[in-house]
Scaffold this active site. Sequence first.
Site, PDB file in Angstrom:
ATOM      1  CE  LYS A  53      -3.863  -2.403   2.127  1.00 29.55           C
ATOM      2  NZ  LYS A  53      -4.594  -2.800   3.333  1.00 29.55           N
ATOM      3  CD  GLN A  97      -3.433  -4.523   6.420  1.00 26.84           C
ATOM      4  OE1 GLN A  97      -3.312  -3.543   5.699  1.00 26.84           O
ATOM      5  NE2 GLN A  97      -4.083  -5.612   6.024  1.00 26.84           N
ATOM      6  CG  ASP A 120      -9.720  -0.022   4.543  1.00 25.88           C
ATOM      7  OD1 ASP A 120      -9.505  -0.251   3.330  1.00 25.88           O
ATOM      8  OD2 ASP A 120      -8.967  -0.415   5.450  1.00 25.88           O
TER       9      ASP A 120
END
Length: 287
Positions: A53, A97, A120
């Site tokens: 990422k 994460q 997200d």
Amino acid sequence: MSAESIDGKALAEELRAGFKARVAALAAHGQRPGLAVILVGEDPASQVYVRNKVNACEAAGIFSQKLVYPADVDPATVLAKIAALNADPAIHGILVQLPLPRQFDEKAVLEAIAPAKDVDGFHAENVGALAQGNPRFIPCTPYGVMKMLEKHGVELVGREAVVIGRSNIVGKPMALLLINAGATVTVCNSKTRDLAAHTRRADILVAAVGKPRFVTAAMVKPGAVVIDVGINRLPADEGGKLCGDVDFAAVKEVAALITPVPGGVGPMTITMLLANTIEAAEREIRT
Ligand code: NAP
């Protein structure tokens, strides 16, 4: 007849090339999109995802900040950092994460992220907006799948879509997107009775199970579009390679369109994270 393979890598590159102009337009306004990525612990897969990422951000001209904490960190430390990032004007997107270590209340952490920076799309407010058909941020993996379907002109209105898996990260948002697009959607889980009876009806079949080669040719309707979200590592005695949830070699002889693993949905996920981060920065300029 063998199915056409959907090249997620090529589509990801095409989309990322298009991001350059958007990043340049933001730069003209003195703005650089910024993403903060929080990693807790030393899970090797998570480390790889976070590294990918951060590298993708760099390649796209997005500022990125990687924040790494030991597995035994006090959750209050991470929550305080999220509060600081919420107030940081250089940061437009915040990502934690998953999974988090056991001492964390995952939901509380996701809810601590400002909804306007929740790239997200996991905050309850953003999940609600998606459910109402008015999304602010679409979760990256199902967003990538929708882009693949769009690219290949897959008609969704009035068609049968079956999603195997009901996770908050993939299965549920995938189902919501397909519902919003006008498909007739069935969501299956580990307790579903006669799974194959459902999957064989699917014009569009999405597998998000986490079990290697789970979907066999006998479970697929001839001419179906098969999207394989699964990323599974095969045991060393089977080569240790990455493998999807779909038995690709057999299913491609039945389906019309199919995504491979690797090179299918995977590259699209990070691409849509970049898209959401750029979008977040663009919104700030518009307000
Ligand atoms: P997850 O949270 O473990 O969810 C798996 C889902 O599959 C659950 O809803 C489970 O049902 C269902 N399931 C398990 N066994 C089943 C069975 N025998 N029949 C029907 N349904 C069954 O996993 P996830 O986070 O959604 O991820 C799924 C896969 O996608 C994993 O391989 C993951 O690595 C991969 N993934 C890939 C990307 C990407 O970028 N390509 C992104 C995220 C995830 P229950 O709810 O009843 O347990």
